[in-house]
Motif scaffolding. Structure first.
Motif, PDB file in Angstrom:
ATOM      1  N   TYR A   1       0.829  -1.203   0.000  1.00  0.00           N
ATOM      2  CA  TYR A   1       0.000   0.000   0.000  1.00  0.00           C
ATOM      3  C   TYR A   1       0.868   1.259   0.000  1.00  0.00           C
ATOM      4  O   TYR A   1       0.546   2.239  -0.682  1.00  0.00           O
ATOM      5  CB  TYR A   1      -0.947   0.000   1.203  1.00  0.00           C
ATOM      6  CG  TYR A   1      -2.158  -0.884   1.012  1.00  0.00           C
ATOM      7  CD1 TYR A   1      -3.095  -0.603   0.016  1.00  0.00           C
ATOM      8  CD2 TYR A   1      -2.372  -2.003   1.807  1.00  0.00           C
ATOM      9  CE1 TYR A   1      -4.213  -1.411  -0.171  1.00  0.00           C
ATOM     10  CE2 TYR A   1      -3.486  -2.813   1.624  1.00  0.00           C
ATOM     11  CZ  TYR A   1      -4.401  -2.515   0.632  1.00  0.00           C
ATOM     12  OH  TYR A   1      -5.497  -3.326   0.449  1.00  0.00           O
ATOM     13  N   ARG A   2       1.978   1.243   0.753  1.00  0.00           N
ATOM     14  CA  ARG A   2       2.859   2.408   0.765  1.00  0.00           C
ATOM     15  C   ARG A   2       3.468   2.654  -0.612  1.00  0.00           C
ATOM     16  O   ARG A   2       3.493   3.784  -1.109  1.00  0.00           O
ATOM     17  CB  ARG A   2       3.971   2.246   1.812  1.00  0.00           C
ATOM     18  CG  ARG A   2       3.538   2.448   3.256  1.00  0.00           C
ATOM     19  CD  ARG A   2       4.755   2.624   4.159  1.00  0.00           C
ATOM     20  NE  ARG A   2       5.483   3.841   3.831  1.00  0.00           N
ATOM     21  CZ  ARG A   2       5.277   5.032   4.380  1.00  0.00           C
ATOM     22  NH1 ARG A   2       4.343   5.174   5.304  1.00  0.00           N
ATOM     23  NH2 ARG A   2       6.011   6.071   4.019  1.00  0.00           N
ATOM     24  N   ARG A   3       3.961   1.595  -1.247  1.00  0.00           N
ATOM     25  CA  ARG A   3       4.621   1.753  -2.542  1.00  0.00           C
ATOM     26  C   ARG A   3       3.681   2.357  -3.573  1.00  0.00           C
ATOM     27  O   ARG A   3       4.006   3.338  -4.260  1.00  0.00           O
ATOM     28  CB  ARG A   3       5.130   0.383  -3.011  1.00  0.00           C
ATOM     29  CG  ARG A   3       5.346   0.210  -4.518  1.00  0.00           C
ATOM     30  CD  ARG A   3       6.494   1.034  -5.066  1.00  0.00           C
ATOM     31  NE  ARG A   3       6.505   0.957  -6.537  1.00  0.00           N
ATOM     32  CZ  ARG A   3       7.258   0.127  -7.245  1.00  0.00           C
ATOM     33  NH1 ARG A   3       8.072  -0.714  -6.631  1.00  0.00           N
ATOM     34  NH2 ARG A   3       7.205   0.129  -8.567  1.00  0.00           N
ATOM     35  N   LEU A   4       2.477   1.790  -3.701  1.00  0.00           N
ATOM     36  CA  LEU A   4       1.585   2.255  -4.761  1.00  0.00           C
ATOM     37  C   LEU A   4       0.824   3.514  -4.373  1.00  0.00           C
ATOM     38  O   LEU A   4       0.410   4.277  -5.247  1.00  0.00           O
ATOM     39  CB  LEU A   4       0.651   1.128  -5.180  1.00  0.00           C
ATOM     40  CG  LEU A   4       1.389   0.050  -5.978  1.00  0.00           C
ATOM     41  CD1 LEU A   4       0.542  -1.188  -6.183  1.00  0.00           C
ATOM     42  CD2 LEU A   4       1.835   0.594  -7.329  1.00  0.00           C
ATOM     43  N   ALA A   5       0.680   3.774  -3.084  1.00  0.00           N
ATOM     44  CA  ALA A   5       0.137   5.076  -2.673  1.00  0.00           C
ATOM     45  C   ALA A   5       1.088   6.179  -3.096  1.00  0.00           C
ATOM     46  O   ALA A   5       0.665   7.240  -3.596  1.00  0.00           O
ATOM     47  CB  ALA A   5      -0.086   5.113  -1.163  1.00  0.00           C
ATOM     48  N   ALA A   6       2.390   5.944  -2.910  1.00  0.00           N
ATOM     49  CA  ALA A   6       3.392   6.941  -3.300  1.00  0.00           C
ATOM     50  C   ALA A   6       3.493   7.059  -4.810  1.00  0.00           C
ATOM     51  O   ALA A   6       3.521   8.160  -5.376  1.00  0.00           O
ATOM     52  CB  ALA A   6       4.747   6.568  -2.705  1.00  0.00           C
ATOM     53  N   GLN A   7       3.528   5.926  -5.491  1.00  0.00           N
ATOM     54  CA  GLN A   7       3.719   5.950  -6.947  1.00  0.00           C
ATOM     55  C   GLN A   7       2.517   6.555  -7.673  1.00  0.00           C
ATOM     56  O   GLN A   7       2.684   7.297  -8.649  1.00  0.00           O
ATOM     57  CB  GLN A   7       3.960   4.528  -7.443  1.00  0.00           C
ATOM     58  CG  GLN A   7       4.199   4.433  -8.946  1.00  0.00           C
ATOM     59  CD  GLN A   7       4.715   3.065  -9.351  1.00  0.00           C
ATOM     60  OE1 GLN A   7       5.320   2.364  -8.548  1.00  0.00           O
ATOM     61  NE2 GLN A   7       4.473   2.679 -10.589  1.00  0.00           N
ATOM     62  N   ASP A   8       1.304   6.233  -7.201  1.00  0.00           N
ATOM     63  CA  ASP A   8       0.095   6.635  -7.912  1.00  0.00           C
ATOM     64  C   ASP A   8      -0.593   7.851  -7.305  1.00  0.00           C
ATOM     65  O   ASP A   8      -1.550   8.365  -7.894  1.00  0.00           O
ATOM     66  CB  ASP A   8      -0.912   5.480  -7.918  1.00  0.00           C
ATOM     67  CG  ASP A   8      -0.394   4.236  -8.625  1.00  0.00           C
ATOM     68  OD1 ASP A   8       0.621   4.348  -9.337  1.00  0.00           O
ATOM     69  OD2 ASP A   8      -1.003   3.170  -8.451  1.00  0.00           O
ATOM     70  N   GLY A   9      -0.161   8.280  -6.106  1.00  0.00           N
ATOM     71  CA  GLY A   9      -0.902   9.328  -5.412  1.00  0.00           C
ATOM     72  C   GLY A   9      -2.301   8.856  -5.032  1.00  0.00           C
ATOM     73  O   GLY A   9      -3.263   9.629  -5.070  1.00  0.00           O
ATOM     74  N   ASN A  10      -2.423   7.574  -4.665  1.00  0.00           N
ATOM     75  CA  ASN A  10      -3.723   6.968  -4.377  1.00  0.00           C
ATOM     76  C   ASN A  10      -4.105   7.225  -2.922  1.00  0.00           C
ATOM     77  O   ASN A  10      -3.494   6.665  -2.003  1.00  0.00           O
ATOM     78  CB  ASN A  10      -3.644   5.464  -4.647  1.00  0.00           C
ATOM     79  CG  ASN A  10      -4.984   4.766  -4.503  1.00  0.00           C
ATOM     80  OD1 ASN A  10      -5.754   5.048  -3.603  1.00  0.00           O
ATOM     81  ND2 ASN A  10      -5.259   3.842  -5.411  1.00  0.00           N
ATOM     82  N   PRO A  11      -5.125   8.060  -2.650  1.00  0.00           N
ATOM     83  CA  PRO A  11      -5.462   8.390  -1.258  1.00  0.00           C
ATOM     84  C   PRO A  11      -6.041   7.205  -0.488  1.00  0.00           C
ATOM     85  O   PRO A  11      -5.879   7.140   0.734  1.00  0.00           O
ATOM     86  CB  PRO A  11      -6.483   9.518  -1.401  1.00  0.00           C
ATOM     87  CG  PRO A  11      -7.067   9.345  -2.766  1.00  0.00           C
ATOM     88  CD  PRO A  11      -5.968   8.791  -3.622  1.00  0.00           C
TER      89      PRO A  11
END
Length: 573
Positions: A263-273
């Motif tokens: 979740y951290r990796r793709l939250a950072a990569q995608d800006g996914n709230p």
């Protein structure tokens, strides 16, 4: 290029947790690396390297760790067979070796990524020996096979990372051959094994590694879909629903912490709230494998990137994790949240023609119900019908906030063989007839069939969940088993001889944890011909096994005649 702003607080916490993990590991008198299998030996070495190369660690640059590192390397070299693969439960197994080799690649990445590594004789020596392990394994890894769905991606992840470190022209085509089979992702985002354990331990990290190491970013879409699918299935206690799994975690309360780095990796990569909110909530629980997590934050800065500011409290689940309704249609599992109650309905068991085997979803828990801290962790239905085991839905249909489950069972009595099928020597074909095997030539005999149909209709309305259980066919005994998570107090029930086992024989029972209460019932009068016991079925008992759930149990017993209605209600303050 994306600018990465590190989350200093998170990284400090990870480093501190990694130090604590390594301290406990070194303090444990377990014989050290010399007695470990290849996977834990490499895991130990990776943990040591993670803290040794971390400037913020108390173990940074401590040369005395070299002796333990050397022991780990010696053990790995000892266990690496003549093919270059590691022996274990699955002998000379490419996928089992891949688990170890993926950690070898992480370790080499840590060493090669450090500015001072070239001047550190300890790290130079470790890197040389790890490189030798990879070189000896490559031929067999390229040529080797697998035996579970997730093994394909673990194998490809190892090959992709090995190819980065020691390039060979035959590696990428082999990865492409495996990937051409297609990723085994169901329409709702679950992988075919439907398992949070294997999603976090194998498939998601493998797809990330393949995407990053072999320039296949499209694979990240599968990880995104899987993480999105899991969002509604986390529980306030830090677990994630796994009753629908086809692997061993269907019987476990699976801790959700391993989801954090994804979740951290793709939250950072995608800006996914939504992913950022999930990561913030997960950070409120103890970190999973903190030394390996420390290595990941160094090798993939996006894992340690500062995320959008969201509430970070394990006590309060963020909105993306608590929608009013959620469904995994392909897995037959549904969740409803109303008026402080959480109802989970499961009707996605696989058919058991092969018997009780690994790789099938067979958990007979069809209902979970929670009212705050009061948790009814499982409801199951046993019937005394030819020892065929508990109710498992064969047909599941959702309509709004109701789910209909049903099952039809049949058992056969066999009549005398027709004259043309009789043998003078009395020796007939050995056949399996569905329940058992015998030299009876079952398929040639006329039969008398007994049937029992069971339907379970679950309806959610506000704080109450109503369960209508209906039967048609054989008149026999049943036992509805309610299993509560330990820690509360029961009211209105009668204790039985077994510890933590009770029966509800009239009116309504209550399970209380603090101010949170689950009301359940009505009970039915005790009947000596309807025992208050759970029967896992002959397929388990013949092997002296069971799939019985652990916890505080309450039974409601009766006969398979007509329809019975049971109500579960959140009644706390």
């Amino acid at each position: 290029m994306q600018t990465v702003v590190a989350d200093a607080g998170f990284l400090t916490r990870v480093a501190k947790a990694a130090d604590g993990f390594v301290a406990a590991m070194l303090d444990t008198d377990d014989g050290g690396a010399q007695v470990l299998a290849h996977r834990p030996a490499m895991s130990r070495l990776l943990a040591l390297l993670a803290v040794y190369t971390e400037p913020g660690s108390a173990y940074h640059g401590q040369d005395w760790l070299g002796a333990d590192m050397d022991a780990c390397l010696a053990r790995l070299e000892q266990l690496q067979g003549p093919t270059g693969l590691f022996d274990g439960t699955n002998l000379c197994s490419p996928p089992d070796s891949a688990f170890t080799l993926n950690d070898v690649c992480l370790a080499l990445g840590l060493i090669r990524g450090g500015a001072a590594a070239a001047a550190d004789p300890l790290l130079v020596g470790v890197a040389e020996r790890l490189g030798g392990i990879i070189a000896r394994a490559t031929d067999a890894m390229v040529a080797g096979g697998v035996h579970t769905p997730n093994h394909r991606w673990e194998l490809c992840a190892a090959l992709a990372q090995m190819n980065q470190l020691q390039p060979r022209p035959d590696i990428d085509p082999r990865i492409a051959e495996w990937l051409a089979e297609g990723i085994d992702q169901l329409p709702d985002g679950m992988y075919s094994e439907r398992s949070p354990l294997y999603a976090t331990a194998v498939t998601n990290p493998s797809l990330l590694a393949i995407a990053d190491s072999s320039d296949r970013p499209e694979l990240l879409d599968h990880v995104r879909a899987n993480l999105t699918a899991f969002l509604p299935w986390f529980n306030p206690d830090g677990t994630v629903e796994s009753v629908h799994s086809r692997r061993q975690d269907q019987w476990q309360a699976f801790e959700a912490a391993p989801f954090l780095p994804f979740y951290r990796r793709l939250a950072a990569q995608d800006g996914n709230p939504e992913f950022a909110a999930a990561a913030a909530w997960l950070e409120g629980f103890p970190l999973h494998e903190p030394a390996k997590l420390l290595a990941l934050t160094r090798l993939d800065p996006l894992v340690g990137q500062a995320l959008e500011a969201v509430p970070a409290s394990a006590a309060v689940m963020p909105p993306p994790l608590v929608p009013a309704e959620a469904a995994l249609e392909s897995c037959g599992v549904f969740r409803f949240r109303e008026a402080g109650a959480v109802t989970t309905v499961f009707g996605g068991c696989d058919h058991q023609e092969p018997g009780v085997v690994s790789g099938l979803a067979t958990n007979p828990t069809f209902l979970r119900f929670a009212a705050g801290a009061a948790v009814l962790s499982g409801v199951r239905l046993s019937r005394s019908f030819f020892d065929l085991g508990p109710f498992r839905s064969q047909h599941t249909r959702r309509t709004g906030s109701s789910v209909a489950l049903s099952e039809e069972l049949a058992a056969t009595f066999y009549l005398p063989l027709p004259a043309a099928k009789r043998r003078a020597d009395g020796i007939y074909a050995l056949e399996h007839e569905g329940r058992f095997s015998a030299a009876m030539d079952f398929s040639s005999r006329p039969t008398v069939v007994h049937r029992l149909s069971t339907s379970v209709d679950v309806s959610v309305a506000g704080a109450a969940t109503v369960v209508d259980v209906a039967f048609d066919g054989t008149d026999t005994a049943y036992a509805l088993e309610l299993t509560f998570a330990p820690g509360g107090e029961l009211e209105g029930v009668v204790p039985l001889d077994e510890p933590d086992t009770y029966q509800l024989v009239a009116e309504t029972g209550r399970y209380r944890v603090g101010t949170d209460v689950i009301e359940f019932g009505p009970g039915l009068a005790a009947d000596p011909d309807s025992p208050a016991a759970y029967n896992p079925g002959e397929s388990y008992r013949y092997l002296a096994g069971t799939n019985a759930a652990a916890g505080v149990k309450v039974f409601i017993t009766g006969r398979t005649i007509g329809t019975r209605r049971f109500t579960f209600r959140a009644a706390g303050a």
